[in-house]
Design an enzyme around this catalytic site. Structure first.
Site, PDB file in Angstrom:
ATOM      1  N   GLY A  16       0.789  -1.235   0.000  1.00 23.36           N
ATOM      2  CA  GLY A  16       0.000   0.000   0.000  1.00 23.36           C
ATOM      3  C   GLY A  16       0.814   1.275   0.000  1.00 23.36           C
ATOM      4  O   GLY A  16       0.373   2.293   0.540  1.00 23.36           O
ATOM      5  N   ARG A  69     -14.901 -16.193  -9.627  1.00 28.60           N
ATOM      6  CA  ARG A  69     -14.506 -14.781  -9.672  1.00 28.60           C
ATOM      7  C   ARG A  69     -15.701 -13.846  -9.517  1.00 28.60           C
ATOM      8  O   ARG A  69     -15.684 -12.897  -8.745  1.00 28.60           O
ATOM      9  CB  ARG A  69     -13.793 -14.517 -11.009  1.00 28.60           C
ATOM     10  CG  ARG A  69     -13.041 -13.214 -11.068  1.00 28.60           C
ATOM     11  CD  ARG A  69     -12.271 -13.103 -12.375  1.00 28.60           C
ATOM     12  NE  ARG A  69     -11.249 -14.103 -12.537  1.00 28.60           N
ATOM     13  CZ  ARG A  69     -10.068 -14.109 -11.914  1.00 28.60           C
ATOM     14  NH1 ARG A  69      -9.764 -13.137 -11.086  1.00 28.60           N
ATOM     15  NH2 ARG A  69      -9.194 -15.069 -12.139  1.00 28.60           N
ATOM     16  N   ASN A 111      -6.638   2.186 -12.627  1.00 30.58           N
ATOM     17  CA  ASN A 111      -5.592   1.246 -12.228  1.00 30.58           C
ATOM     18  C   ASN A 111      -4.247   1.892 -12.504  1.00 30.58           C
ATOM     19  O   ASN A 111      -4.132   2.775 -13.355  1.00 30.58           O
ATOM     20  CB  ASN A 111      -5.717  -0.054 -13.031  1.00 30.58           C
ATOM     21  CG  ASN A 111      -4.691  -1.094 -12.599  1.00 30.58           C
ATOM     22  OD1 ASN A 111      -4.444  -1.270 -11.399  1.00 30.58           O
ATOM     23  ND2 ASN A 111      -4.064  -1.769 -13.550  1.00 30.58           N
ATOM     24  N   HIS A 113      -0.427   0.543 -13.544  1.00 32.57           N
ATOM     25  CA  HIS A 113       0.309  -0.652 -13.963  1.00 32.57           C
ATOM     26  C   HIS A 113       1.779  -0.268 -14.127  1.00 32.57           C
ATOM     27  O   HIS A 113       2.092   0.722 -14.799  1.00 32.57           O
ATOM     28  CB  HIS A 113      -0.255  -1.193 -15.277  1.00 32.57           C
ATOM     29  CG  HIS A 113       0.503  -2.390 -15.754  1.00 32.57           C
ATOM     30  ND1 HIS A 113       0.333  -3.641 -15.201  1.00 32.57           N
ATOM     31  CD2 HIS A 113       1.480  -2.516 -16.684  1.00 32.57           C
ATOM     32  CE1 HIS A 113       1.157  -4.495 -15.787  1.00 32.57           C
ATOM     33  NE2 HIS A 113       1.865  -3.836 -16.682  1.00 32.57           N
ATOM     34  N   ASP A 146     -12.643  -4.325 -19.780  1.00 31.32           N
ATOM     35  CA  ASP A 146     -12.558  -5.790 -19.756  1.00 31.32           C
ATOM     36  C   ASP A 146     -11.206  -6.314 -20.219  1.00 31.32           C
ATOM     37  O   ASP A 146     -10.858  -7.458 -19.946  1.00 31.32           O
ATOM     38  CB  ASP A 146     -13.645  -6.390 -20.655  1.00 31.32           C
ATOM     39  CG  ASP A 146     -14.990  -6.422 -19.954  1.00 31.32           C
ATOM     40  OD1 ASP A 146     -15.015  -6.291 -18.719  1.00 31.32           O
ATOM     41  OD2 ASP A 146     -16.002  -6.553 -20.656  1.00 31.32           O
ATOM     42  N   GLN A 175       8.099   2.979  -8.351  1.00 31.74           N
ATOM     43  CA  GLN A 175       7.060   3.267  -7.354  1.00 31.74           C
ATOM     44  C   GLN A 175       7.126   4.716  -6.880  1.00 31.74           C
ATOM     45  O   GLN A 175       6.086   5.342  -6.647  1.00 31.74           O
ATOM     46  CB  GLN A 175       7.157   2.293  -6.180  1.00 31.74           C
ATOM     47  CG  GLN A 175       6.638   0.903  -6.578  1.00 31.74           C
ATOM     48  CD  GLN A 175       6.381  -0.007  -5.398  1.00 31.74           C
ATOM     49  OE1 GLN A 175       6.976   0.154  -4.348  1.00 31.74           O
ATOM     50  NE2 GLN A 175       5.516  -0.991  -5.583  1.00 31.74           N
TER      51      GLN A 175
HETATM   52  C1  GAR Z   1       2.539  -0.947  -7.685  1.00 30.39           C
HETATM   53  O1  GAR Z   1       3.837  -0.773  -8.142  1.00 30.39           O
HETATM   54  C2  GAR Z   1       1.574  -1.126  -8.827  1.00 30.39           C
HETATM   55  O2  GAR Z   1       2.012  -0.519 -10.009  1.00 30.39           O
HETATM   56  C3  GAR Z   1       1.553  -2.619  -8.990  1.00 30.39           C
HETATM   57  O3  GAR Z   1       1.603  -3.128  -7.704  1.00 30.39           O
HETATM   58  C4  GAR Z   1       2.401  -2.254  -6.906  1.00 30.39           C
HETATM   59  C5  GAR Z   1       1.704  -2.088  -5.583  1.00 30.39           C
HETATM   60  O4  GAR Z   1       2.535  -1.455  -4.679  1.00 30.39           O
HETATM   61  N1  GAR Z   1       0.361  -3.055  -9.668  1.00 30.39           N
HETATM   62  C6  GAR Z   1       0.331  -4.078 -10.490  1.00 30.39           C
HETATM   63  O5  GAR Z   1       1.290  -4.772 -10.735  1.00 30.39           O
HETATM   64  C7  GAR Z   1      -1.036  -4.326 -11.107  1.00 30.39           C
HETATM   65  N2  GAR Z   1      -0.911  -5.185 -12.231  1.00 30.39           N
HETATM   66  P1  GAR Z   1       1.974  -0.813  -3.351  1.00 30.39           P
HETATM   67  O6  GAR Z   1       1.131  -1.884  -2.660  1.00 30.39           O
HETATM   68  O7  GAR Z   1       3.200  -0.508  -2.550  1.00 30.39           O
HETATM   69  O8  GAR Z   1       1.193   0.391  -3.717  1.00 30.39           O
END
Ligand code: GAR
Length: 216
Positions: A16, A69, A111, A113, A146, A175
């Site tokens: 998070g 799902r 989202n 990515h 989708d 990040q």
């Molecule tokens: C983030 O870097 C995000 O881009 C990635 O998960 C990480 C979560 O980090 N998302 C994906 O890979 C989605 N396909 P966080 O929990 O520290 O925010």
């Protein structure tokens, strides 16, 4: 939404750090979002602790308790809808969403990515980028449709790859970029500047044929 703040649900599965960037900006009055609830599909996700420390309501439903799902997604939506969210922010929510869920919140799910989409959809992006010897890498904020990692792109943060760095080092740099671009793009939605219309992303009434790119 008129003059009220955009009710925002943040969905996580893990640490998070992106959630934290929203919490910090909201506390500083830099984003016009009401962080209404943080949802996790994993009870041990550290992001739930971050939310509790910030005084944000939390909810958790474990996907393993559901037979398929869509049944899980319907339970998640029933829980989230208790807060009547205007926007869902997927922040490291590591679940593929059912068509039912995407339709239920059509045009209201963002989202992030960790790649310069459409390059490198899917998992393990940082290692794959290093293995391929790419010059550039980064992260993309997009609307969810989708198509997995395929919805209209809004904002990308781009950085030069150092081929001597490890995947973990590259992830940390990506990040840090995410923590700037994700609250910014979500805030555009909250301000009514960003919308999803005719399966496209629009900012200030202009079609985003290409995402906005910030280079770091
Ligand atoms: C983030 O870097 C995000 O881009 C990635 O998960 C990480 C979560 O980090 N998302 C994906 O890979 C989605 N396909 P966080 O929990 O520290 O925010």
């Amino acid at each position: 939404m008129n003059n009220r703040r955009c009710k925002t649900a943040i969905l996580i599965s893990g640490s998070g750090t992106n959630l934290q960037s929203f919490i910090d900006r909201a506390a500083a009055g830099k984003i016009e979002l009401d962080l209404s609830v943080v949802f996790s599909n994993r009870p041990t996700a550290y992001g739930l602790v971050r939310a509790e420390q910030a005084g944000i309501p939390t909810a958790c439903i474990e996907h393993g308790d559901y037979c398929d799902r869509e049944t899980f997604d319907r339970a998640v939506a029933a829980k989230l809808d208790e807060w009547h969210p205007d926007l869902l922010v997927l922040a490291g929510f590591m679940r593929i969403l059912s068509p039912w869920f995407v339709d239920h919140y059509e045009g209201r799910i963002l989202n992030i990515h960790p790649a310069l989409l459409p390059a490198y959809p899917g998992l393990d992006t940082h290692q794959r980028v290093l293995d391929a010897g790419e010059t550039w890498h980064g992260s993309t904020v997009h609307f969810v449709t989708d198509e997995l990692d395929g919805g209209p792109r809004i904002l990308q943060g781009k950085l030069a790859v150092d081929l001597n760095e490890t995947a973990d080092e590259l992830r940390a740099r990506v990040q840090a970029v995410e923590h700037g671009i994700y609250p910014e793009a979500a805030n555009w939605f909250g301000q009514g500047r960003l919308e999803f219309r005719n399966s496209k992303a629009w900012l200030d009434g202009e079609w985003l044929e290409e995402p906005i790119v910030s280079t770091f």
